[in-house]
Each structure stands twice: as structure tokens, then as C-alpha cells.
Design a protein around this motif. Sequence first.
Motif, PDB file in Angstrom:
ATOM      1  N   GLY A 165       0.792  -1.218   0.000  1.00  0.00           N
ATOM      2  CA  GLY A 165       0.000   0.000   0.000  1.00  0.00           C
ATOM      3  C   GLY A 165       0.817   1.257   0.000  1.00  0.00           C
ATOM      4  O   GLY A 165       1.013   1.880   1.050  1.00  0.00           O
ATOM      5  N   ASP A 166       1.322   1.648  -1.172  1.00  0.00           N
ATOM      6  CA  ASP A 166       2.072   2.898  -1.312  1.00  0.00           C
ATOM      7  C   ASP A 166       3.238   2.941  -0.324  1.00  0.00           C
ATOM      8  O   ASP A 166       3.461   3.929   0.362  1.00  0.00           O
ATOM      9  N   GLN A 167       3.986   1.831  -0.251  1.00  0.00           N
ATOM     10  CA  GLN A 167       5.080   1.717   0.711  1.00  0.00           C
ATOM     11  C   GLN A 167       6.465   1.929   0.101  1.00  0.00           C
ATOM     12  O   GLN A 167       7.458   1.942   0.820  1.00  0.00           O
ATOM     13  N   ALA A 168       6.548   2.092  -1.216  1.00  0.00           N
ATOM     14  CA  ALA A 168       7.856   2.208  -1.855  1.00  0.00           C
ATOM     15  C   ALA A 168       8.640   3.412  -1.352  1.00  0.00           C
ATOM     16  O   ALA A 168       9.868   3.389  -1.285  1.00  0.00           O
ATOM     17  N   ALA A 169       7.914   4.472  -1.011  1.00  0.00           N
ATOM     18  CA  ALA A 169       8.584   5.685  -0.539  1.00  0.00           C
ATOM     19  C   ALA A 169       8.756   5.711   0.978  1.00  0.00           C
ATOM     20  O   ALA A 169       9.275   6.678   1.533  1.00  0.00           O
ATOM     21  N   ASN A 170       8.340   4.629   1.642  1.00  0.00           N
ATOM     22  CA  ASN A 170       8.418   4.583   3.095  1.00  0.00           C
ATOM     23  C   ASN A 170       9.764   4.005   3.533  1.00  0.00           C
ATOM     24  O   ASN A 170       9.854   2.967   4.178  1.00  0.00           O
ATOM     25  N   ALA A 171      10.823   4.707   3.145  1.00  0.00           N
ATOM     26  CA  ALA A 171      12.184   4.294   3.494  1.00  0.00           C
ATOM     27  C   ALA A 171      12.817   5.370   4.366  1.00  0.00           C
ATOM     28  O   ALA A 171      12.386   6.527   4.378  1.00  0.00           O
ATOM     29  N   ASP A 172      13.867   4.972   5.070  1.00  0.00           N
ATOM     30  CA  ASP A 172      14.398   5.860   6.099  1.00  0.00           C
ATOM     31  C   ASP A 172      15.157   7.074   5.561  1.00  0.00           C
ATOM     32  O   ASP A 172      15.489   7.975   6.327  1.00  0.00           O
ATOM     33  N   ASP A 173      15.435   7.132   4.250  1.00  0.00           N
ATOM     34  CA  ASP A 173      16.180   8.277   3.748  1.00  0.00           C
ATOM     35  C   ASP A 173      15.406   9.100   2.728  1.00  0.00           C
ATOM     36  O   ASP A 173      15.945  10.044   2.143  1.00  0.00           O
ATOM     37  N   VAL A 174      14.122   8.786   2.531  1.00  0.00           N
ATOM     38  CA  VAL A 174      13.352   9.467   1.491  1.00  0.00           C
ATOM     39  C   VAL A 174      13.124  10.940   1.838  1.00  0.00           C
ATOM     40  O   VAL A 174      13.274  11.820   0.984  1.00  0.00           O
ATOM     41  N   ILE A 175      12.763  11.229   3.064  1.00  0.00           N
ATOM     42  CA  ILE A 175      12.512  12.622   3.460  1.00  0.00           C
ATOM     43  C   ILE A 175      13.789  13.443   3.332  1.00  0.00           C
ATOM     44  O   ILE A 175      13.782  14.572   2.834  1.00  0.00           O
ATOM     45  N   GLU A 176      14.901  12.871   3.772  1.00  0.00           N
ATOM     46  CA  GLU A 176      16.176  13.587   3.680  1.00  0.00           C
ATOM     47  C   GLU A 176      16.553  13.863   2.222  1.00  0.00           C
ATOM     48  O   GLU A 176      17.037  14.946   1.889  1.00  0.00           O
ATOM     49  N   LEU A 177      16.311  12.876   1.351  1.00  0.00           N
ATOM     50  CA  LEU A 177      16.605  13.066  -0.069  1.00  0.00           C
ATOM     51  C   LEU A 177      15.734  14.157  -0.667  1.00  0.00           C
ATOM     52  O   LEU A 177      16.218  15.001  -1.437  1.00  0.00           O
ATOM     53  N   ALA A 178      14.453  14.178  -0.320  1.00  0.00           N
ATOM     54  CA  ALA A 178      13.548  15.206  -0.820  1.00  0.00           C
ATOM     55  C   ALA A 178      13.971  16.594  -0.342  1.00  0.00           C
ATOM     56  O   ALA A 178      13.924  17.572  -1.099  1.00  0.00           O
ATOM     57  N   MET A 179      14.417  16.676   0.913  1.00  0.00           N
ATOM     58  CA  MET A 179      14.877  17.960   1.444  1.00  0.00           C
ATOM     59  C   MET A 179      16.138  18.421   0.730  1.00  0.00           C
ATOM     60  O   MET A 179      16.286  19.607   0.396  1.00  0.00           O
ATOM     61  N   ASP A 180      17.058  17.503   0.472  1.00  0.00           N
ATOM     62  CA  ASP A 180      18.291  17.849  -0.232  1.00  0.00           C
ATOM     63  C   ASP A 180      17.986  18.376  -1.631  1.00  0.00           C
ATOM     64  O   ASP A 180      18.588  19.363  -2.087  1.00  0.00           O
ATOM     65  N   ARG A 181      17.059  17.729  -2.325  1.00  0.00           N
ATOM     66  CA  ARG A 181      16.698  18.177  -3.669  1.00  0.00           C
ATOM     67  C   ARG A 181      16.003  19.534  -3.631  1.00  0.00           C
ATOM     68  O   ARG A 181      16.202  20.369  -4.520  1.00  0.00           O
ATOM     69  N   SER A 182      15.177  19.753  -2.609  1.00  0.00           N
ATOM     70  CA  SER A 182      14.495  21.037  -2.478  1.00  0.00           C
ATOM     71  C   SER A 182      15.494  22.159  -2.245  1.00  0.00           C
ATOM     72  O   SER A 182      15.405  23.239  -2.850  1.00  0.00           O
ATOM     73  N   ILE A 183      16.473  21.920  -1.376  1.00  0.00           N
ATOM     74  CA  ILE A 183      17.503  22.917  -1.099  1.00  0.00           C
ATOM     75  C   ILE A 183      18.329  23.191  -2.350  1.00  0.00           C
ATOM     76  O   ILE A 183      18.655  24.341  -2.672  1.00  0.00           O
ATOM     77  N   GLU A 184      18.640  22.109  -3.084  1.00  0.00           N
ATOM     78  CA  GLU A 184      19.391  22.254  -4.331  1.00  0.00           C
ATOM     79  C   GLU A 184      18.618  23.108  -5.334  1.00  0.00           C
ATOM     80  O   GLU A 184      19.183  23.999  -5.982  1.00  0.00           O
ATOM     81  N   SER A 185      17.319  22.871  -5.450  1.00  0.00           N
ATOM     82  CA  SER A 185      16.488  23.628  -6.383  1.00  0.00           C
ATOM     83  C   SER A 185      16.389  25.100  -5.977  1.00  0.00           C
ATOM     84  O   SER A 185      16.449  25.995  -6.832  1.00  0.00           O
TER      85      SER A 185
END
Length: 205
Positions: A165-185
Motif C-alpha cells: 500500500g504505497d510503501q515504496a517511498a516509506n524508506a528511512d532516507d526518502v525525506i532527507e533526499l527530498a529535502m536535499d533536492r528542495s535545497i538544491e532547487s
Amino acid sequence: TVLSSRTTVPSSSLNGRTLGIIGVGGIGSRVAKLAKAFNMTVLGVRRHPERGANGADEVYGLDALHAVLGKSDYVLISTPITKDTDGFFGSAEIAAMKPGAFLLNIARGNLTHEAPLHDALVSGKLSRYGSDVWWTYNNCFPPTYHFPVPSRTGIHKMENVLGTGDQAANADDVIELAMDRSIESLSELQAGKPLKWAIDLDLGY
């Protein structure tokens, strides 16, 4: 307990089989590389085949979709969902697949038509279906993204279906990766540089 050498649901080999990836962008290309580790032949389909795809043996345009489906033991859907792709995988595409093939959806549930998929799984036209994403029904109560109504036809309850059930993104580094990309953008925007993760509003991805 004695374990039988045969099971009611035998496993299937990846070695030497053919994987068709529909949508070989960032995610599809990563899967292609992983598949090569299992000695698989990888065929890719994308809107712009001239861009190629790292890891794929051959890359085709959309006009070759049905031909690729007919050659593939496993088919992976990894396209973005847009006005052009919403519901694109239906009866004709399932009919073009090899008998007994596997279908895997790691993109969005609404890319596929639910009823013909259900029928193909019941009839044995498709051997297995695996998905982390499910259908979004309009004006549905309770809401359906992605639970508590993963499938009106009961696909999620079938023995030849593996679903999460929509668990592919439920990993321990996904939020950190999204934040890094947001800061980069934000840094690129502030510096007036082209955005690496820009979205084409016309294409929808």
C-alpha cells in the motif's frame, strides 16, 4: 514437517528472461541496471527513444509498445501519469502480452484499466501482478488513495497478486533526499541557474 519440492505457487526465474520497461526515465533506467545483474534482456519503451536508457539493451518509441509487450516475460510500468498516459494500459495492451507474463506497476494505479487486468489474472492470461499503487476512484467514500479501497474488483486479494500500500517511498532516507533536492532547487533558483529537477508543465512531469 516435510517440505515438498513442488509448491502450489512456483517461483519464476529472472535469469535469461526478457524485461520490458514502459517508461525508462530516471526510475526505469535504474531498474534496467538492476535487471542486468540477473542476466535479463531489457527492452525499453519511451516517448523519446533517441535519448536511450542506461542499462537497456534496446529502446523503442511508443509505436513499438505492443511489439515489446509480446516479447517480454516481465513488464514493468514506470511512466508518469499525465493526460496522455492516464489509463493507457488496457485490454489491447494486455492482449499483446505473452501468455503467462508478469505485470508490475510501480508508477500510478490509474495507468492501468482495472477490469481487463482482473479478467486476465483470473483467466491465466497473466501469471502474476505486482503493485505498490492502486486505483483512485472519483467521488468514492471512503477515499481510495491508496487505502482503504485498494481494488473494487478484489485484485488485491488474489493469490497471484503481490501488493503493498504505497510503501515504496516509506524508506528511512526518502525525506532527507527530498529535502536535499528542495535545497538544491532553491539554490539554483536563487543563482539564476537551470533547475535540475524542473517539471515541464506541458508534459506533466
